[in-house]
Structures are given as C-alpha cells and as structure tokens.
Design a protein around this motif. Sequence first.
Motif, PDB file in Angstrom:
ATOM      1  N   ARG A   1       0.836  -1.209   0.000  1.00 54.05           N
ATOM      2  CA  ARG A   1       0.000   0.000   0.000  1.00 54.05           C
ATOM      3  C   ARG A   1       0.872   1.262   0.000  1.00 54.05           C
ATOM      4  NH1 ARG A   1      -2.530  -3.511   3.765  1.00 54.05           N
ATOM      5  NH2 ARG A   1      -4.424  -4.380   2.867  1.00 54.05           N
ATOM      6  N   ARG A   2       1.961   1.225   0.751  1.00 53.61           N
ATOM      7  CA  ARG A   2       2.872   2.383   0.758  1.00 53.61           C
ATOM      8  C   ARG A   2       3.507   2.603  -0.611  1.00 53.61           C
ATOM      9  NH1 ARG A   2       6.137   1.389   6.215  1.00 53.61           N
ATOM     10  NH2 ARG A   2       4.594  -0.166   6.614  1.00 53.61           N
ATOM     11  N   ASN A   3       3.895   1.527  -1.264  1.00 55.16           N
ATOM     12  CA  ASN A   3       4.441   1.666  -2.619  1.00 55.16           C
ATOM     13  C   ASN A   3       3.390   2.233  -3.563  1.00 55.16           C
ATOM     14  OD1 ASN A   3       7.010   0.740  -2.058  1.00 55.16           O
ATOM     15  ND2 ASN A   3       6.578  -1.359  -2.709  1.00 55.16           N
ATOM     16  N   ILE A   4       2.194   1.714  -3.472  1.00 56.94           N
ATOM     17  CA  ILE A   4       1.109   2.224  -4.323  1.00 56.94           C
ATOM     18  C   ILE A   4       0.904   3.715  -4.066  1.00 56.94           C
ATOM     19  CG2 ILE A   4      -1.389   2.118  -4.746  1.00 56.94           C
ATOM     20  CD1 ILE A   4      -1.122  -0.964  -4.218  1.00 56.94           C
ATOM     21  N   ASP A   5       0.848   4.102  -2.813  1.00 58.59           N
ATOM     22  CA  ASP A   5       0.683   5.530  -2.481  1.00 58.59           C
ATOM     23  C   ASP A   5       1.820   6.367  -3.047  1.00 58.59           C
ATOM     24  OD1 ASP A   5      -1.669   4.971  -1.124  1.00 58.59           O
ATOM     25  OD2 ASP A   5      -0.729   4.947   0.859  1.00 58.59           O
ATOM     26  N   ALA A   6       3.036   5.856  -2.982  1.00 62.38           N
ATOM     27  CA  ALA A   6       4.193   6.602  -3.495  1.00 62.38           C
ATOM     28  C   ALA A   6       4.134   6.772  -5.007  1.00 62.38           C
ATOM     29  CB  ALA A   6       5.486   5.890  -3.097  1.00 62.38           C
ATOM     30  N   TRP A   7       3.621   5.774  -5.718  1.00 66.60           N
ATOM     31  CA  TRP A   7       3.561   5.830  -7.181  1.00 66.60           C
ATOM     32  C   TRP A   7       2.298   6.494  -7.708  1.00 66.60           C
ATOM     33  CZ3 TRP A   7       4.762  -0.031  -6.967  1.00 66.60           C
ATOM     34  CH2 TRP A   7       6.136  -0.230  -6.808  1.00 66.60           C
ATOM     35  N   TRP A   8       1.253   6.506  -6.879  1.00 65.57           N
ATOM     36  CA  TRP A   8      -0.071   6.829  -7.397  1.00 65.57           C
ATOM     37  C   TRP A   8      -0.189   8.237  -7.996  1.00 65.57           C
ATOM     38  CZ3 TRP A   8      -3.023   3.523  -9.280  1.00 65.57           C
ATOM     39  CH2 TRP A   8      -4.292   3.888  -9.706  1.00 65.57           C
ATOM     40  N   SER A   9       0.416   9.235  -7.383  1.00 66.20           N
ATOM     41  CA  SER A   9       0.285  10.589  -7.938  1.00 66.20           C
ATOM     42  C   SER A   9       0.893  10.666  -9.341  1.00 66.20           C
ATOM     43  CB  SER A   9       0.922  11.626  -7.013  1.00 66.20           C
ATOM     44  OG  SER A   9       2.317  11.452  -6.955  1.00 66.20           O
TER      45      SER A   9
ATOM     46  N   LEU B   1      -4.032  -7.790  -3.448  1.00 64.50           N
ATOM     47  CA  LEU B   1      -4.890  -6.790  -2.791  1.00 64.50           C
ATOM     48  C   LEU B   1      -6.301  -6.732  -3.398  1.00 64.50           C
ATOM     49  CD1 LEU B   1      -2.280  -3.915  -2.307  1.00 64.50           C
ATOM     50  CD2 LEU B   1      -3.191  -5.452  -0.574  1.00 64.50           C
ATOM     51  N   ARG B   2      -6.710  -7.772  -4.076  1.00 63.61           N
ATOM     52  CA  ARG B   2      -8.005  -7.788  -4.771  1.00 63.61           C
ATOM     53  C   ARG B   2      -9.212  -7.628  -3.836  1.00 63.61           C
ATOM     54  NH1 ARG B   2      -6.184 -12.791  -4.255  1.00 63.61           N
ATOM     55  NH2 ARG B   2      -7.568 -14.483  -3.639  1.00 63.61           N
ATOM     56  N   HIS B   3      -9.050  -7.978  -2.557  1.00 62.01           N
ATOM     57  CA  HIS B   3     -10.158  -7.869  -1.608  1.00 62.01           C
ATOM     58  C   HIS B   3     -10.102  -6.591  -0.770  1.00 62.01           C
ATOM     59  CE1 HIS B   3     -11.408 -11.856  -2.705  1.00 62.01           C
ATOM     60  NE2 HIS B   3     -10.234 -12.373  -2.353  1.00 62.01           N
ATOM     61  N   ASP B   4      -9.154  -5.733  -1.040  1.00 59.04           N
ATOM     62  CA  ASP B   4      -9.008  -4.481  -0.301  1.00 59.04           C
ATOM     63  C   ASP B   4      -9.803  -3.396  -1.035  1.00 59.04           C
ATOM     64  OD1 ASP B   4      -8.115  -1.909   0.540  1.00 59.04           O
ATOM     65  OD2 ASP B   4      -6.260  -2.800   1.283  1.00 59.04           O
ATOM     66  N   PRO B   5     -10.936  -2.959  -0.481  1.00 56.52           N
ATOM     67  CA  PRO B   5     -11.785  -2.006  -1.213  1.00 56.52           C
ATOM     68  C   PRO B   5     -11.077  -0.695  -1.556  1.00 56.52           C
ATOM     69  CG  PRO B   5     -12.636  -2.396   1.026  1.00 56.52           C
ATOM     70  CD  PRO B   5     -11.467  -3.313   0.819  1.00 56.52           C
ATOM     71  N   ALA B   6     -10.157  -0.255  -0.728  1.00 56.30           N
ATOM     72  CA  ALA B   6      -9.475   1.016  -0.982  1.00 56.30           C
ATOM     73  C   ALA B   6      -8.322   0.873  -1.982  1.00 56.30           C
ATOM     74  CB  ALA B   6      -8.944   1.598   0.330  1.00 56.30           C
ATOM     75  N   TYR B   7      -7.777  -0.325  -2.133  1.00 51.28           N
ATOM     76  CA  TYR B   7      -6.574  -0.489  -2.950  1.00 51.28           C
ATOM     77  C   TYR B   7      -6.701  -1.460  -4.120  1.00 51.28           C
ATOM     78  CZ  TYR B   7      -3.720   2.371   0.098  1.00 51.28           C
ATOM     79  OH  TYR B   7      -3.194   3.441   0.786  1.00 51.28           O
TER      80      TYR B   7
ATOM     81  N   ARG C   1      -3.959  -1.627 -11.315  1.00 50.12           N
ATOM     82  CA  ARG C   1      -3.290  -0.696 -12.247  1.00 50.12           C
ATOM     83  C   ARG C   1      -1.770  -0.793 -12.107  1.00 50.12           C
ATOM     84  NH1 ARG C   1      -2.499   1.551 -16.697  1.00 50.12           N
ATOM     85  NH2 ARG C   1      -2.091   3.775 -16.774  1.00 50.12           N
ATOM     86  N   ILE C   2      -1.276  -0.881 -10.875  1.00 52.38           N
ATOM     87  CA  ILE C   2       0.157  -1.036 -10.632  1.00 52.38           C
ATOM     88  C   ILE C   2       0.654  -2.316 -11.301  1.00 52.38           C
ATOM     89  CG2 ILE C   2       1.913  -1.491  -8.856  1.00 52.38           C
ATOM     90  CD1 ILE C   2       0.957   1.457  -8.874  1.00 52.38           C
ATOM     91  N   SER C   3      -0.060  -3.404 -11.112  1.00 52.14           N
ATOM     92  CA  SER C   3       0.329  -4.674 -11.726  1.00 52.14           C
ATOM     93  C   SER C   3       0.406  -4.561 -13.239  1.00 52.14           C
ATOM     94  CB  SER C   3      -0.653  -5.786 -11.345  1.00 52.14           C
ATOM     95  OG  SER C   3      -0.541  -6.085  -9.978  1.00 52.14           O
TER      96      SER C   3
END
Length: 193
Positions: free
Chosen positions: A4-12, A40-46, A52-54
């Motif tokens: 999740r931290r990696n996703i947050d770092a890349w997301w912007s 993370l398929r079951h994580d509603p927020a991620y 998309r990251i994948s």
Amino acid sequence: DYMRRNIDAWWSWIEREKIEAIVVTASGCGVTVKEYGQLLRHDPAYAGKAARISALAKDISEILLAELENIERLMNKQNTNSDKTKLSFHSPCTLQHGMKIRGVVEKILIAAGFDLTVVPNAHLCCGSAGTYSILQPELSQQLLKNKLTALESDKPDRIATANIGCLMHLQGGTATSVKHWIELIDERLACSE
C-alpha cells in the motif's frame, strides 16, 4: 502495508499520467509488484489501484527487448563484439517461472556481445528462494552446489543473474564474479562510448 505504501508513493505519478511503466530490475521484486492486483483484490481502498500497478509493472528485460536492434547496432559499431566475455546466465525462478520471462535476457546479452554458455538444467533453482536459504540451509546449499556446477560447467569468465537474492547466494559459493546482468550491459555500453 508495504504494498500500500508503494502504491501511495507511485499513485500521484500514475494519476498525472507521468509514467508509462514501473520498471523493476530485481526479478524477486518484479514478480511481487506484478501480483499486487491479485494480492490486494479484496481491499476495497486499494484493489483498483493495485490492479493498475500490476498492469504497469515491467521487468527491465521487457523494456530493453524493444531496444534489441539498437543495442546490437551500437555494439557492432563500437566493435565490442570482438572482445567477447564468456558468460553464464542464471535465470531466477521469479523471472522464468513467476513472470514467465524466458530467453529474453539471454537475447539481450547476446546482442550486447556476450558469449553465452549453455547451462545444464537452467530451469532449476539456485537455492536462494527468499527465506528458503535460511529455513532450509542444507537443501539450499545442495541446490547452490548443483547450480554452480551447471553454471561453471563451460568455464565462464563471469556469471550473471537477474535477482539480488540469487546474486548474493551464488557469489557466496564461487570465486567467479557474479553480477546483475544489467550491470554488465551498463559496463559494456560504457566501454562503447
């Protein structure tokens, strides 16, 4: 949480459409980033972001494959092919079995002027496998011995691999230099400048 931290770092960067790919040089990391969507398929927020990251995750070999002709042309132009380094390539399990990328790094190394050896049983593990080398040390050392026997069977000048765990594991069992294959490409390109 690390994902999740990696996703947050890349997301912007992704939202602003500033990137075309997330390029990963270590196959152990790459296979995991490519699995974020599944993990993370079951994580509603991620879940959506992870998918998309994948989709954006690429091993560096997938990027350089598109430049194969340019690499070969550059090497031929600089005559670096006349000084071929005999090289054994260990394709990590995460690259060949996890990401299903087979033969791509080898094509790039050949285009860069390396003389690749034939590695018997190249599909087999070197014994590193993350924590496997710690939790199963006897089996890990036997796999390492087998792998090094195969890699060194044609007496290479150097050994290359695509994952840092494999690199460290292999280097711990041989006097032959073990490098990440992209380091060898970088060295070869630096010599051609």
